[in-house]
Design a protein around this motif. Structure first.
Motif, PDB file in Angstrom:
ATOM      1  N   TYR A 147       0.817  -1.216   0.000  1.00 20.03           N
ATOM      2  CA  TYR A 147       0.000   0.000   0.000  1.00 20.03           C
ATOM      3  C   TYR A 147       0.851   1.268   0.000  1.00 20.03           C
ATOM      4  CZ  TYR A 147      -4.519   2.293   0.594  1.00 20.03           C
ATOM      5  OH  TYR A 147      -5.660   3.027   0.392  1.00 20.03           O
ATOM      6  N   ASP A 148       2.131   1.126   0.317  1.00 21.79           N
ATOM      7  CA  ASP A 148       3.027   2.276   0.232  1.00 21.79           C
ATOM      8  C   ASP A 148       3.222   2.725  -1.213  1.00 21.79           C
ATOM      9  OD1 ASP A 148       3.372   2.311   2.973  1.00 21.79           O
ATOM     10  OD2 ASP A 148       5.156   1.047   2.927  1.00 21.79           O
ATOM     11  N   HIS A 149       2.833   1.883  -2.159  1.00 20.67           N
ATOM     12  CA  HIS A 149       2.945   2.236  -3.580  1.00 20.67           C
ATOM     13  C   HIS A 149       1.680   2.927  -4.101  1.00 20.67           C
ATOM     14  CE1 HIS A 149       6.745   0.137  -4.000  1.00 20.67           C
ATOM     15  NE2 HIS A 149       6.215  -0.922  -3.420  1.00 20.67           N
ATOM     16  N   VAL A 150       0.758   3.265  -3.195  1.00 18.95           N
ATOM     17  CA  VAL A 150      -0.461   4.000  -3.547  1.00 18.95           C
ATOM     18  C   VAL A 150      -0.342   5.429  -3.015  1.00 18.95           C
ATOM     19  CG1 VAL A 150      -2.957   4.173  -3.203  1.00 18.95           C
ATOM     20  CG2 VAL A 150      -1.892   1.931  -3.513  1.00 18.95           C
ATOM     21  N   THR A 151      -0.578   6.394  -3.872  1.00 20.28           N
ATOM     22  CA  THR A 151      -0.553   7.807  -3.491  1.00 20.28           C
ATOM     23  C   THR A 151      -1.950   8.393  -3.632  1.00 20.28           C
ATOM     24  OG1 THR A 151       1.714   7.993  -4.322  1.00 20.28           O
ATOM     25  CG2 THR A 151       0.531  10.038  -3.892  1.00 20.28           C
ATOM     26  N   LEU A 152      -2.396   9.090  -2.593  1.00 19.25           N
ATOM     27  CA  LEU A 152      -3.733   9.683  -2.588  1.00 19.25           C
ATOM     28  C   LEU A 152      -3.654  11.199  -2.606  1.00 19.25           C
ATOM     29  CD1 LEU A 152      -5.540   7.551   0.161  1.00 19.25           C
ATOM     30  CD2 LEU A 152      -5.837   7.371  -2.310  1.00 19.25           C
ATOM     31  N   ASP A 153      -4.538  11.798  -3.357  1.00 22.20           N
ATOM     32  CA  ASP A 153      -4.754  13.238  -3.328  1.00 22.20           C
ATOM     33  C   ASP A 153      -6.204  13.429  -2.915  1.00 22.20           C
ATOM     34  OD1 ASP A 153      -5.050  15.932  -3.696  1.00 22.20           O
ATOM     35  OD2 ASP A 153      -4.841  15.886  -5.883  1.00 22.20           O
ATOM     36  N   GLU A 154      -6.422  13.530  -1.595  1.00 23.78           N
ATOM     37  CA  GLU A 154      -7.794  13.597  -1.100  1.00 23.78           C
ATOM     38  C   GLU A 154      -8.505  14.858  -1.571  1.00 23.78           C
ATOM     39  OE1 GLU A 154      -8.645  12.164   2.995  1.00 23.78           O
ATOM     40  OE2 GLU A 154      -6.455  12.044   3.153  1.00 23.78           O
ATOM     41  N   GLY A 155      -7.792  15.982  -1.554  1.00 23.50           N
ATOM     42  CA  GLY A 155      -8.402  17.231  -1.987  1.00 23.50           C
ATOM     43  C   GLY A 155      -8.850  17.194  -3.436  1.00 23.50           C
ATOM     44  N   GLY A 156      -8.052  16.538  -4.276  1.00 23.99           N
ATOM     45  CA  GLY A 156      -8.394  16.421  -5.684  1.00 23.99           C
ATOM     46  C   GLY A 156      -9.172  15.180  -6.017  1.00 23.99           C
ATOM     47  N   SER A 157      -9.427  14.335  -5.008  1.00 25.37           N
ATOM     48  CA  SER A 157     -10.170  13.085  -5.173  1.00 25.37           C
ATOM     49  C   SER A 157      -9.589  12.244  -6.304  1.00 25.37           C
ATOM     50  CB  SER A 157     -11.660  13.360  -5.420  1.00 25.37           C
ATOM     51  OG  SER A 157     -12.400  12.160  -5.328  1.00 25.37           O
ATOM     52  N   ARG A 158      -8.300  11.929  -6.176  1.00 28.06           N
ATOM     53  CA  ARG A 158      -7.647  11.118  -7.199  1.00 28.06           C
ATOM     54  C   ARG A 158      -6.587  10.236  -6.557  1.00 28.06           C
ATOM     55  NH1 ARG A 158      -3.718  15.342 -10.461  1.00 28.06           N
ATOM     56  NH2 ARG A 158      -2.700  16.262  -8.616  1.00 28.06           N
ATOM     57  N   ILE A 159      -6.118   9.266  -7.325  1.00 20.03           N
ATOM     58  CA  ILE A 159      -5.218   8.232  -6.834  1.00 20.03           C
ATOM     59  C   ILE A 159      -4.242   7.866  -7.940  1.00 20.03           C
ATOM     60  CG2 ILE A 159      -6.885   6.444  -7.519  1.00 20.03           C
ATOM     61  CD1 ILE A 159      -5.909   4.697  -5.266  1.00 20.03           C
ATOM     62  N   ARG A 160      -3.053   7.456  -7.531  1.00 17.24           N
ATOM     63  CA  ARG A 160      -2.087   6.935  -8.489  1.00 17.24           C
ATOM     64  C   ARG A 160      -1.293   5.813  -7.828  1.00 17.24           C
ATOM     65  NH1 ARG A 160       3.219   9.158  -7.956  1.00 17.24           N
ATOM     66  NH2 ARG A 160       3.601   8.612 -10.136  1.00 17.24           N
ATOM     67  N   LYS A 161      -0.709   4.974  -8.661  1.00 17.85           N
ATOM     68  CA  LYS A 161       0.127   3.886  -8.148  1.00 17.85           C
ATOM     69  C   LYS A 161       1.513   3.991  -8.773  1.00 17.85           C
ATOM     70  CE  LYS A 161      -2.255   0.783 -11.408  1.00 17.85           C
ATOM     71  NZ  LYS A 161      -2.998  -0.491 -11.542  1.00 17.85           N
ATOM     72  N   THR A 162       2.513   3.590  -8.025  1.00 17.24           N
ATOM     73  CA  THR A 162       3.882   3.641  -8.525  1.00 17.24           C
ATOM     74  C   THR A 162       4.347   2.296  -9.074  1.00 17.24           C
ATOM     75  OG1 THR A 162       4.754   3.204  -6.306  1.00 17.24           O
ATOM     76  CG2 THR A 162       4.472   5.512  -6.958  1.00 17.24           C
ATOM     77  N   LEU A 163       3.548   1.268  -8.857  1.00 18.90           N
ATOM     78  CA  LEU A 163       3.791  -0.038  -9.462  1.00 18.90           C
ATOM     79  C   LEU A 163       2.683  -0.285 -10.489  1.00 18.90           C
ATOM     80  CD1 LEU A 163       4.718  -2.384  -6.449  1.00 18.90           C
ATOM     81  CD2 LEU A 163       6.263  -1.448  -8.174  1.00 18.90           C
ATOM     82  N   PRO A 164       3.009  -0.411 -11.768  1.00 16.87           N
ATOM     83  CA  PRO A 164       1.964  -0.532 -12.797  1.00 16.87           C
ATOM     84  C   PRO A 164       0.992  -1.680 -12.576  1.00 16.87           C
ATOM     85  CG  PRO A 164       4.089  -0.075 -13.807  1.00 16.87           C
ATOM     86  CD  PRO A 164       4.369  -0.334 -12.360  1.00 16.87           C
ATOM     87  N   ALA A 165       1.468  -2.822 -12.030  1.00 17.80           N
ATOM     88  CA  ALA A 165       0.608  -3.991 -11.870  1.00 17.80           C
ATOM     89  C   ALA A 165      -0.133  -4.013 -10.537  1.00 17.80           C
ATOM     90  CB  ALA A 165       1.433  -5.267 -12.021  1.00 17.80           C
ATOM     91  N   LEU A 166       0.048  -2.991  -9.713  1.00 17.90           N
ATOM     92  CA  LEU A 166      -0.579  -2.971  -8.390  1.00 17.90           C
ATOM     93  C   LEU A 166      -2.107  -2.975  -8.505  1.00 17.90           C
ATOM     94  CD1 LEU A 166       0.548  -2.599  -5.386  1.00 17.90           C
ATOM     95  CD2 LEU A 166      -0.403  -0.292  -5.587  1.00 17.90           C
ATOM     96  N   SER A 167      -2.758  -3.717  -7.610  1.00 14.36           N
ATOM     97  CA  SER A 167      -4.222  -3.758  -7.570  1.00 14.36           C
ATOM     98  C   SER A 167      -4.698  -3.569  -6.134  1.00 14.36           C
ATOM     99  CB  SER A 167      -4.746  -5.085  -8.130  1.00 14.36           C
ATOM    100  OG  SER A 167      -4.307  -6.172  -7.327  1.00 14.36           O
ATOM    101  N   ILE A 168      -5.938  -3.095  -6.007  1.00 10.58           N
ATOM    102  CA  ILE A 168      -6.529  -2.840  -4.692  1.00 10.58           C
ATOM    103  C   ILE A 168      -7.800  -3.673  -4.552  1.00 10.58           C
ATOM    104  CG2 ILE A 168      -7.610  -1.114  -3.199  1.00 10.58           C
ATOM    105  CD1 ILE A 168      -5.839   0.985  -4.488  1.00 10.58           C
ATOM    106  N   ASP A 169      -7.925  -4.385  -3.428  1.00 10.97           N
ATOM    107  CA  ASP A 169      -9.114  -5.167  -3.121  1.00 10.97           C
ATOM    108  C   ASP A 169      -9.813  -4.495  -1.942  1.00 10.97           C
ATOM    109  OD1 ASP A 169     -10.984  -7.042  -2.182  1.00 10.97           O
ATOM    110  OD2 ASP A 169      -9.798  -8.715  -2.953  1.00 10.97           O
ATOM    111  N   MET A 170     -11.041  -4.031  -2.150  1.00 12.68           N
ATOM    112  CA  MET A 170     -11.761  -3.274  -1.135  1.00 12.68           C
ATOM    113  C   MET A 170     -12.619  -4.140  -0.215  1.00 12.68           C
ATOM    114  SD  MET A 170     -10.869  -0.147  -1.993  1.00 12.68           S
ATOM    115  CE  MET A 170     -12.078   1.050  -1.419  1.00 12.68           C
ATOM    116  N   SER A 171     -12.516  -5.474  -0.352  1.00 16.69           N
ATOM    117  CA  SER A 171     -13.411  -6.343   0.418  1.00 16.69           C
ATOM    118  C   SER A 171     -13.174  -6.233   1.920  1.00 16.69           C
ATOM    119  CB  SER A 171     -13.253  -7.793  -0.036  1.00 16.69           C
ATOM    120  OG  SER A 171     -11.931  -8.250   0.163  1.00 16.69           O
ATOM    121  N   SER A 172     -11.970  -5.855   2.343  1.00 17.65           N
ATOM    122  CA  SER A 172     -11.672  -5.779   3.770  1.00 17.65           C
ATOM    123  C   SER A 172     -12.219  -4.518   4.426  1.00 17.65           C
ATOM    124  CB  SER A 172     -10.151  -5.835   3.979  1.00 17.65           C
ATOM    125  OG  SER A 172      -9.522  -4.729   3.344  1.00 17.65           O
ATOM    126  N   ILE A 173     -12.800  -3.637   3.638  1.00 17.51           N
ATOM    127  CA  ILE A 173     -13.369  -2.409   4.180  1.00 17.51           C
ATOM    128  C   ILE A 173     -14.719  -2.100   3.539  1.00 17.51           C
ATOM    129  CG2 ILE A 173     -12.325  -0.815   2.505  1.00 17.51           C
ATOM    130  CD1 ILE A 173     -11.644   1.036   4.895  1.00 17.51           C
TER     131      ILE A 173
END
Length: 343
Positions: A147-173
């Motif tokens: 998750y350290d490879h995920v960058t959030l811009d809360e004010g701009g409501s956007r997200i980026r990843k620094t690893l191209p193949a990275l994926s996020i699973d939201m089932s735990s929340i």
């Protein structure tokens, strides 16, 4: 991570008849996000129950389109498929949810991590084709997570990843977020007394029409044996969430060893401690959902330390070598005043 077969919480609704009949409890139930839900509410005001149910369905459909990992057209699925490391826009509620996950990731010492879905695939939990991988396979998969490879811009409501193949699973929340959204439907309709159960987690506010308190039961953490471990009476009337995660619904045995579906994001392997259930009791089900998973990853000893530091109300249940279930409570749970233990 979060158990795919959610821990079941049961509840009892008692409607008392009499000369001056109290308002009826309205109910709505169904299936969504791969699980079931039950909603009970009442109000003395004039509320259109059919319109409320329609609003529930609309909220559930939107949640699915935003964060479902089982729909190719969901926003999070598109983010996962993309190999771009540029900023991508998301709805503010989703970036807020990811920000909660980031906080829990940090405060759980990296144990909680919603990017480790590839490890579930590697161990066979996703397809129920179980096979312990070797260390080289685990390390290679770990290199594509974090998750350290995920960058959030809360004010701009956007997200980026620094690893191209990275994926996020939201089932735990996601279940906690769903409870939060369904609560908003009721509150916006002028309903302030309700019990919402989704996938085994609950969000409760107020009381029953006769003035008595809502009650819920936490499942005994025993594989294949559906039974009640503890009944809780809800004493906090301003909104109480109960999020439970357990190791006992999804596991496999191989070469005399039992492997839980709860994976430690730091090692890439199933946890090996004796904690089998953790219930986080609070006021925000989004936060409680993430922390319930984190506690299962940390284990009872480390989890208790973190619960003390973060002032989290947690009920831990571990199983000793003789199969005996042993409960322990964080100081915040003892002092919270949110629930009363009935059994």
């Amino acid at each position: 991570m979060r158990c795919f077969h959610a821990v079941v919480l049961t509840f009892v609704l008692i409607v008392i008849g009499g000369c001056s009949r109290p308002p009826d409890i309205q109910k709505y139930q169904g299936d969504a996000e791969g699980t079931s839900f039950h909603i009970s509410w009442w109000t003395e005001g004039d509320v259109d129950g059919d319109r409320v149910k329609q609003a529930f369905d609309q909220a559930l459909e939107q949640i699915d389109l935003w964060i479902s990992n089982y729909r190719d057209d969901s926003l999070i699925a598109r983010f996962n498929r993309s190999r771009s490391t540029d900023w991508q826009d998301l709805p503010p509620e989703v970036t807020q949810l990811l920000a909660i996950a980031r906080t829990v990731h940090r405060d759980s010492r990296g144990c909680y991590d919603p990017t480790i879905a590839p490890l579930f695939d590697l161990w066979g939990f996703r397809a129920d084709e179980f096979q312990p991988p070797d260390r080289q396979q685990i390390d290679a998969t770990l290199a594509e997570t974090g998750y350290d490879h995920v960058t959030l811009d809360e004010g701009g409501s956007r997200i980026r990843k620094t690893l191209p193949a990275l994926s996020i699973d939201m089932s735990s929340i996601g279940e906690g977020y769903t409870l939060w959204r369904l609560q908003r439907v009721l509150e916006n309709a002028g309903v302030h007394d309700y019990l919402i159960e989704f996938g085994g987690d609950t969000l409760i506010k107020g009381h029953k029409p006769d003035g008595s308190r809502w009650k819920v039961a936490i499942e005994r953490p025993s594989p294949g044996n559906l039974a009640v471990q503890k009944v809780l009476e809800i004493t906090g009337e301003d909104g109480v969430s109960i999020n439970t995660s357990g190791t006992y619904h999804h596991f496999f045995d191989a070469q005399g060893h039992r492997y839980s579906h709860i994976l430690d994001a730091r090692t890439g392997s199933p946890v090996s401690h004796d904690l089998v259930s953790a219930s986080v009791i609070g006021t925000d089900p989004r936060v409680g959902d993430a922390w319930a998973t984190a506690m299962l990853c940390l284990g009872q000893q480390a989890g208790m330390q973190v619960a003390r530091q973060q002032h989290l109300a947690v009920l831990f249940i571990r199983e000793d070598q003789n199969g005996k279930l042993i409960e322990s409570r964080s100081p915040a749970l003892v002092e919270s005043g949110l629930v009363k233990e009935m059994k």
